[in-house]
Each structure stands twice: as C-alpha cells, then as structure tokens.
Design an enzyme around this catalytic site. Structure first.
Site, PDB file in Angstrom:
ATOM      1  N   THR A   1      -3.803   4.874 -14.086  1.00 25.29           N
ATOM      2  CA  THR A   1      -2.929   4.607 -12.951  1.00 25.29           C
ATOM      3  C   THR A   1      -3.757   4.356 -11.698  1.00 25.29           C
ATOM      4  OG1 THR A   1      -1.065   5.422 -11.641  1.00 25.29           O
ATOM      5  CG2 THR A   1      -2.675   7.060 -12.362  1.00 25.29           C
ATOM      6  N   ARG A   2      -3.181   3.529 -10.801  1.00 25.94           N
ATOM      7  CA  ARG A   2      -3.754   3.313  -9.480  1.00 25.94           C
ATOM      8  C   ARG A   2      -2.715   3.628  -8.404  1.00 25.94           C
ATOM      9  NH1 ARG A   2      -1.765  -1.516  -7.564  1.00 25.94           N
ATOM     10  NH2 ARG A   2      -0.864  -2.912  -9.115  1.00 25.94           N
ATOM     11  N   ASN A   3      -1.620   4.254  -8.831  1.00 27.38           N
ATOM     12  CA  ASN A   3      -0.511   4.572  -7.940  1.00 27.38           C
ATOM     13  C   ASN A   3      -0.225   6.067  -7.960  1.00 27.38           C
ATOM     14  OD1 ASN A   3       0.194   1.821  -7.200  1.00 27.38           O
ATOM     15  ND2 ASN A   3       0.924   1.579  -9.299  1.00 27.38           N
TER      16      ASN A   3
END
Length: 507
Positions: free
Chosen positions: A194-196
């Site tokens: 994830t990057r969120n």
C-alpha cells in the site's frame, strides 16, 4: 517460506562487511556521484537484497533484456529497469572498469560502483515497452524530464545502507524479516502492498486473505517515492501503527519498504511480487489497477483494472509466490459488517462506501467520517495532517496587470482578514524570486498562515503548495478581476468571496 528470487538473497552489506573499512577509505579517493532520491531507494534495495538477484545497476545487456523481454540476460524474470542515470557531462568523465563512490546527500558513502559500461538508452523505447508510451504517465514524465540521458551499469561493493532517522524499528531488511518470520514460526505470509492510509475495509480484506490462505499478514507499505500528491509517509506510518492494533492478536506484522515506485501497473505488480518473495512472503495481494497511476488528462486509464492480476498470475510458477486477488469489500449497515462485494446482491442489500475523492472532501471541509468506514484514531491522525480549509493556509499573489496601488491593496486585504479572527496568522510578504523565498512561502502556507504577496511574481507556480492563488485580469488568474473592478474595495470583496467559497473563511 519461498527461496529468494534467483535462489540466493543478495545481501551485499553482509557480504562486504569484512572489507567495509577499506571500502570506506577507498571511497575518499574516488570520483563521486551523489545519488538522486530515486537512486537512494534503488540502491538500498540492491544492497539489502530486496532486489535479488541484482548486485548492481543494470548494464546494457541486462537493461535491453528487461525492457524488451522482462528478463535479465541470463533469462531470470525481472520486469523493471533499475538504472543509474547520469547527465552527459558525468558520463563522459568515467570509463569502463573505473570505480566510483556513490554518496547519499553528497557526504555519506554507501557503495562503490565498478563501471561495466556507459550507454545512452533509447528512452522512447523504454517509455513504450515498460510504461506503454503515454507521455502523461508519471514514470515517462520522470524519464524525459528528470532522469539523466546516460546510464552507468556495474556491480556494487556495499559500504552501508542509506541512513534513515525515522522508524528504525520498522525498517526491516529482507534478512531481518525472514528471521522474524522464522522466530514466529510463520511459514505462510501474505504481503499487502500500500501507498495509502488504511481503513476498516483494508483491515477486513487482509484478514480475509489471511484466513483464506491460512497465512499471517505482512503490512508492507511503501515509504520511498510514490505517486505525486500522495499523503506523506509520516502520516501513513502513524496510521499503520494504529491500525495494526486492530488485527487479531498475533496475526499481523508491520514493516516499511523503502521502494521508489514507478506506478508501472502490470509490470510493477510482478516486480512487487518478486520483492515480497525476497522479503519472505509466500503470498501477495494484487489489487485492482495495482500500482497504476489512474487516468490521463483525457480520462483514459493508463492500465486496465485487471492487467496486473493477469500478468502476475501468468508468471505464477516462475515467481514461486501465490497471488491473492484483491477482493473489494463493502459495508452492510443493516448487519454492521463488511462483506466481499461480489457476494452481495446490491439490488436487495443496502451497502455503504466512501470513495477516496469523498474522503478527501470530508477531510478538507471538516465533514463527518463515520466509524464504520475508519477507526477514530486513524481519522484523528488524518485530520491532524489534513486540517479542514478554515485551518489551512493560503497565499495571494498579485499579477502585473493590477492597476490599483499594491501597497494599499495589501493593507486593505490584511485589515479585512484580521477582522475575521479565527487564529490564522496573516502577513504581507514582498517577494523576490530566490528559491529560499519559494520554500518559505510553502512553509507559511503549510503552517496555516495567510500570505499577501503584492509584487508581480512570475514564479508562483513553482511553489510546492496547493493553496497559492493569483489575482489579476488575465484569463489564467485564480481570482479573475473584471475590467470594471479597479477599486480596492471591489478587489477585496472579490477575494473574500473567493476565500469563502473555498472554505478558507467562514462567517
């Protein structure tokens, strides 16, 4: 636990530990190259084995194989070119077999590169083959507008990993994470990329994935370079640290990945799977439009929604890591639970969801974020880092076509703003075009101040802030003045209405 990609974990720091002192001494006598932000991320994952089987930056033969066939020259599957890009002047200063010291921030030597070759890539081919050619793709934009025109390939000798001063306990190398899994007797681990920030739906889908695969969960967020405009990694890590507490006891582990994403869609998804295998994961969740940058300015998606899942699945046997398709879950308010949306008849069952766009709007406007969507402690962190508009800063820049006295307009605006109160700091700031000034403007805005910049400012679009607005008669002015609005009173009124409409000021 799967073997590393290529069979051996290429932990160059451990390999070269016995000669570290001599390498450090040698680095002081060599030509030096200061690594870019992307190169810092890449070299860390080369040195710690995250990019196994790589032991350096790609030489031309390997580069061509990756670009055209997604394979290194020896046939090993590898989908993303990992290159040391440099400008022509530096490329002309080095020769094959020369050794170059690679530095972090111009001062910290992290490795020595033995040059194998220096080559000028055909960037148009790389853009088309690797990223599908759309010039609006962020990786293609980087390739043509930021990356150097020459690549230097060669093997690395490790001095040390790049230094980080944040979250040392969460930055596990592949060797460390594999030992962690062994000590916990976790032989089946499903990794989540994830990057969120994570919310309740992410927790639900990862727990479901773990139960379906009889595995534990590795939350493995990217904290290197992600998509421009993403929430900063400090905010995200605080969120991850809170949400990990919401998992069933002993099921999940959090570790940070210093990866520079390319937003390369299907090719990047395969790359992500290889990296997670190197870190010891046996399963990998591949999402819908995994690692895709969305759509271009015409609304055309850069990648299909299932391209990534299909490409990773096609390499399943070679990857030796099981793909777990990302199953979208939705909230059922009448049952107070989440369920996979593909199992729900939405014509008969009521569902609720909040899109990313709607979440950002609620954060911006101070709207309610219900507990069924995200945990209160997560919302608190996001609100602290993304205050609502009335608590955000802004800067007003006067265009050169304003005909009233600029000093008087500045004073009028300042006096008008001060009467509203609300705790925002207001200041008139005359300009110069020095980079330090641009940084200062950004700092003031991010700190919640209201700035008035009376002089013509051609460089306003260079400020790294979303809340910088121009005032003038030009078509591209943010606060556009009509030809009749030549009095200070009219201009002040127009500015106040603009700020009210955009929720900076509340009456």
């Amino acid at each position: 636990m799967p073997a590393p990609h290529g069979g051996v974990l290429q932990d160059l720091v451990a390999r070269d530990a016995s000669k570290r002192d001599s390498l450090l001494s040698e680095s002081q006598q060599l030509s030096q190259w200061t690594l870019t932000a992307r190169q810092i991320c890449d070299i860390e994952l080369i040195l710690n084995g995250g990019f196994s089987p790589l032991t350096g930056f790609l030489a031309q033969e390997d580069y061509n194989g990756v670009v055209h066939n997604s394979r290194l020259s020896d046939g090993t599957l590898w989908t993303m070119p990992i290159t040391l890009d440099v400008p022509e002047q530096f490329a002309n200063s080095v020769k094959p077999n020369q050794r170059i010291a690679l530095l972090q921030d111009g001062t910290i030597p992290v490795a020595i590169l033995t040059v194998k070759d220096i080559y000028k890539p055909d960037k148009s081919v790389e853009a088309e083959k690797v990223f599908r050619g759309d010039p609006e793709h962020p990786a293609i934009n980087y390739l043509f507008n930021t990356a150097g025109d020459y690549y230097i390939g060669g093997a690395l000798d490790a001095i040390q990993l790049p230094q980080h001063y944040d979250y040392p306990g969460l930055r596990k190398t592949p060797a460390q994470l594999r030992l962690e899994f062994q000590s916990r007797q976790w032989d089946r681990v499903v990794a989540f990329q994830t990057r969120n920030p994570m919310h309740r739906a992410h927790r639900e889908l990862t727990v479901r994935a773990a139960r379906e695969t009889n595995a534990k969960v590795l939350i493995h967020p990217v904290v290197g370079l992600t998509k421009p405009g993403d929430i900063d990694h400090h905010t995200r890590v605080r969120v991850y640290q809170e949400i990990i507490k919401r998992y069933p006891n002993g099921i999940a582990f959090l570790s940070l990945l210093p990866l520079a994403m390319r937003m390369g869609g299907d090719r990047e998804a395969v790359w992500h799977a290889i990296i997670r295998k190197n870190y010891g994961a046996s399963h990998f969740i591949v999402g819908r439009d995994h690692a895709g940058p969305g759509s271009n300015s015409k609304g055309v998606d850069f990648y299909g929604p299932y391209d990534a899942q299909e490409l990773v699945e096609s390499y399943k046997n070679e990857l030796d890591i099981d793909v777990v398709p990302f199953r979208m879950v939705t909230y059922l308010p009448d049952e107070d639970r989440y369920a996979p949306i593909d199992e729900i008849d939405t014509s008969k069952t009521r569902t609720l969801n909040i899109s990313g766009t709607e979440l950002r709007k609620r954060l911006r406007d101070g709207g309610e974020i219900p507990e069924w969507f995200s945990y209160p402690e997560v919302v608190k962190i996001l609100r602290e880092s993304n205050p609502p508009r009335p608590k955000q800063g802004f800067a007003l820049v006067f265009n050169d076509d304003i005909k009233v006295d600029r000093d008087q307009l500045s004073i009028a605006l300042l006096s008008t703003f001060l009467q509203f109160g609300g705790g925002r700091h207001y200041k008139i700031y005359d300009h110069n075009d020095k980079p330090e000034f641009l940084e200062l403007i950004s700092d003031f805005v991010q700190a919640g101040s209201g700035l008035i910049i009376p002089s013509t400012w051609s460089a306003s679009n260079k400020v790294n802030s979303a809340n910088v607005y121009t005032i003038g008669h030009a078509k591209d002015a943010d606060i556009k003045l009509a030809s009749t609005e030549e009095t200070i009173f009219h201009i002040v009124q127009k500015v106040v209405l603009f700020l009210e409409d955009n929720h900076f000021i509340q009456f």
